[in-house]
Design an enzyme around this catalytic site. Structure first.
Site, PDB file in Angstrom:
ATOM      1  N   GLY A  32       0.808  -1.208   0.000  1.00 18.95           N
ATOM      2  CA  GLY A  32       0.000   0.000   0.000  1.00 18.95           C
ATOM      3  C   GLY A  32       0.840   1.255   0.000  1.00 18.95           C
ATOM      4  N   GLU A  33       0.366   2.275   0.700  1.00 19.58           N
ATOM      5  CA  GLU A  33       1.076   3.549   0.724  1.00 19.58           C
ATOM      6  C   GLU A  33       2.387   3.470   1.490  1.00 19.58           C
ATOM      7  OE1 GLU A  33      -1.804   7.191   0.731  1.00 19.58           O
ATOM      8  OE2 GLU A  33      -2.739   5.627   1.959  1.00 19.58           O
ATOM      9  N   LYS A  34       2.638   2.392   2.220  1.00 20.33           N
ATOM     10  CA  LYS A  34       3.889   2.237   2.965  1.00 20.33           C
ATOM     11  C   LYS A  34       5.009   1.682   2.094  1.00 20.33           C
ATOM     12  CE  LYS A  34       1.592   1.506   7.430  1.00 20.33           C
ATOM     13  NZ  LYS A  34       1.426   0.576   8.583  1.00 20.33           N
ATOM     14  N   ALA A  35       4.678   1.263   0.874  1.00 20.95           N
ATOM     15  CA  ALA A  35       5.697   0.712  -0.020  1.00 20.95           C
ATOM     16  C   ALA A  35       6.696   1.803  -0.391  1.00 20.95           C
ATOM     17  CB  ALA A  35       5.044   0.159  -1.281  1.00 20.95           C
ATOM     18  N   PRO A  36       7.997   1.451  -0.528  1.00 25.26           N
ATOM     19  CA  PRO A  36       9.001   2.453  -0.899  1.00 25.26           C
ATOM     20  C   PRO A  36       8.658   3.136  -2.221  1.00 25.26           C
ATOM     21  CG  PRO A  36      10.049   0.395  -0.232  1.00 25.26           C
ATOM     22  CD  PRO A  36       8.588   0.118  -0.323  1.00 25.26           C
ATOM     23  N   ASN A  37       8.131   2.386  -3.165  1.00 25.33           N
ATOM     24  CA  ASN A  37       7.737   2.936  -4.451  1.00 25.33           C
ATOM     25  C   ASN A  37       6.344   2.406  -4.767  1.00 25.33           C
ATOM     26  OD1 ASN A  37      10.433   4.151  -5.168  1.00 25.33           O
ATOM     27  ND2 ASN A  37      11.003   2.003  -4.975  1.00 25.33           N
ATOM     28  N   VAL A  75       2.766   1.521  -6.428  1.00 23.73           N
ATOM     29  CA  VAL A  75       2.266   1.147  -7.749  1.00 23.73           C
ATOM     30  C   VAL A  75       0.761   1.379  -7.786  1.00 23.73           C
ATOM     31  CG1 VAL A  75       2.029  -0.687  -9.452  1.00 23.73           C
ATOM     32  CG2 VAL A  75       4.100  -0.559  -8.046  1.00 23.73           C
ATOM     33  N   LYS A 135       4.289   2.861 -11.633  1.00 21.40           N
ATOM     34  CA  LYS A 135       5.148   2.845 -10.455  1.00 21.40           C
ATOM     35  C   LYS A 135       5.668   4.251 -10.208  1.00 21.40           C
ATOM     36  CE  LYS A 135       9.179   0.612  -8.364  1.00 21.40           C
ATOM     37  NZ  LYS A 135      10.175  -0.481  -8.493  1.00 21.40           N
ATOM     38  N   ASP A 147      14.780  -8.093  -5.986  1.00 20.60           N
ATOM     39  CA  ASP A 147      13.649  -8.501  -5.142  1.00 20.60           C
ATOM     40  C   ASP A 147      12.753  -9.520  -5.844  1.00 20.60           C
ATOM     41  OD1 ASP A 147      14.581  -6.760  -3.271  1.00 20.60           O
ATOM     42  OD2 ASP A 147      13.015  -5.268  -3.522  1.00 20.60           O
TER      43      ASP A 147
END
Length: 501
Positions: free
Chosen positions: A66-71, A73, A87, A181
């Site tokens: 979600g919004e906590k992802a580093p980048n 999508v 992204k 990753d």
């Protein structure tokens, strides 16, 4: 078939600089929406992507974190109704737009049915965004770890393993061996339920490369032991993705998310039957599972040099496929998504008809008849430019023309490559002809690159689009091929009406 008197597109002064910029960063066509609809590569405007994603609404976020992802999508929809994945990088991850564009363009050159392909990018102020094909049927992580109706059956798990191995092998052969990753969240399912590898893992997360791996849970042991003092040496080692592929194989066997740091402990001295996913309820072949288990063990070797090559992954997994005729969506238990064409079909010219039938002999005849009439440029060779190098280059092209006429396609490739490599003169026709030669020699990847280069030189040339359509069809990317064929027909129709191009 002498061609010394014809005009050329000459990359001199400002025109040469413009061509080099187009070749490096991808030509931005008059409509990037059209480029995206045809499987090409384009630069998008920020306004287009804001419109597509409802101004980057949180409701459109599809990142697993979600919004906590580093980048983050987002899913979005272009004006032509095509779904895309966007992204969005954190601010200033790529301060230099040229560096970002270079990296995106390199990834954008890749086209394969096992990839969720990159179709464009955006550089606008501090914004850096990638645009890819959207995969509507969730991730492998969702189907393996958080399934609702049914867990993927054994044959489907074998298919996932093979398809991702094929994607990695293709990227390695195309000079992009690094995948960052690699995990169950990077494996996506398309409208037919076929697994594809996300193209986002092929690109760095920042200009300095020190954000290649955004999740330490997926890193191999050599990274963990070198992270403090040898990071730069480690980041370029392709052995990393082979280790990670081993963890994906364990995920497929066990139905559980297994961090790489625990992977070796999971397999040491363990009975394969104890590792297997209980939700399979014994519906698997012990012999096949053992092959996959042994392959995972090889991938998880402590030393990178002891891990298998991508071609070994494919050759090991291909013989295990036991339901080749059953569609993926059936094995996943999902409905088949019916997609309507993004644009209505247009009438085809003789060239278009030949391309739609992949009649390479008819295409060859057309290109011979066309000669170099579409290479008309604005500049003639000056007396000062008429050097021995120029004469040698034109002689190489002349020899290529004769070989092309005589259907000696390997010689044609060699001669035209000499002409192209000098770089003083550029010719979309030479790229189109060499593209056909590559198709004749069963090299559709190289053919697609040449056809895309012809489009870069001459953005509205229908022949460049037709050749891309044939190459895409040869790569089994039939929807993209059909869209490309339709756009070529539109360009021909526009030209016949007296429009530019």
């Amino acid at each position: 078939m002498g061609c010394c008197g014809s005009k050329e597109h000459l990359p001199r002064s400002g025109q040469k600089d413009q061509l080099q910029q187009q070749q490096q960063y991808g030509h931005r066509r008059s409509s990037s929406v059209n480029a995206a609809s045809t499987g090409g590569f384009a630069e998008f405007s920020l306004a287009e992507l804001k419109s597509a994603t409802n101004n980057f609404s949180s409701d459109n976020i599809v990142s697993e974190s979600g919004e906590k992802a580093p980048n983050v999508v987002y899913e979005g929809r272009l004006q032509n109704q095509r779904w895309i994945a966007v992204k969005k990088f954190t601010k200033m991850a790529w301060p230099d737009p040229k560096q970002f564009a270079e990296e995106a363009k390199e990834v954008g050159k890749l086209r394969h049915k096992r990839l969720a392909n990159l179709i464009g990018y955006c550089c606008d102020g501090d914004e850096r965004l990638l645009v890819a094909e959207f995969m509507p049927n969730e991730t492998l992580a969702k189907h393996l770890f958080h399934w609702e109706n049914q867990t993927p059956e054994w044959a489907m798990r074998l298919r996932v393993a093979l398809y991702i191995a094929e994607a990695l092998d293709y990227c390695t052969r195309e000079g992009r061996p690094l995948y960052h990753d690699l995990n169950a969240y990077r494996v996506l399912f398309d409208e037919n339920g076929d697994p594809r590898l996300s193209c986002f893992g092929l690109m760095k997360n920042s200009r300095d490369g020190k954000s290649y791996s955004t999740n330490l849970a997926y890193t191999p042991p050599e990274y963990l032991r070198n992270v403090l003092d040898q990071y730069d040496d480690w980041e370029g080692h392709p052995g990393k993705c082979f280790f990670s592929f081993g963890t994906v194989l364990l995920d497929l066997l066990s139905g559980k998310h297994i961090p790489p740091s625990h992977a070796l402990d999971m397999i040491r001295g363990k009975n394969i039957l104890l590792l297997m996913d209980s939700h399979l309820e014994g519906n698997f072949s012990t012999e096949e599972a053992t092959v996959v288990f042994d392959l995972a063990s090889q991938c998880l070797q402590y030393e990178p040099r002891e891990r298998p090559k991508t071609k070994d992954l494919v050759s090991t997994l291909a013989p295990l496929q036991n339901k080749p005729d059953v569609p993926s969506y059936v094995m996943l238990g999902i409905p088949k998504r019916e997609e309507t064409p993004s644009t209505p079909p247009h009438p085809l010219s003789p060239m278009g008809d030949a391309c739609s039938r992949m009649d390479l002999t008819a295409i060859h005849q057309f290109l011979v008849m066309q000669h170099y009439k579409d290479d008309e440029g604005t500049d003639e060779l000056s007396f000062q430019e008429w050097t021995q190098q120029i004469r040698d280059m034109l002689d190489a092209r002349k020899r290529g023309d004769l070989a092309f006429r005589d259907k000696d396609f390997k010689t044609t490739i060699d001669c035209y490559s000499q002409f192209i490599d000098v770089g003083t003169m550029i010719s979309p026709t030479v790229h189109a002809r060499r593209s056909l030669c590559y198709l004749m020699c069963d090299q559709p990847d190289a053919a697609l690159r040449d056809a895309m280069q012809a489009q870069c030189i001459y953005p509205d040339w229908s022949t460049a689009f037709y050749m891309q359509a044939v190459a895409l069809a040869k790569l089994d990317m039939h929807k993209d091929a059909a869209d490309m064929l339709n756009e070529a027909a539109m360009l021909e129709e526009k030209k016949q009406r007296g429009g530019k191009g």
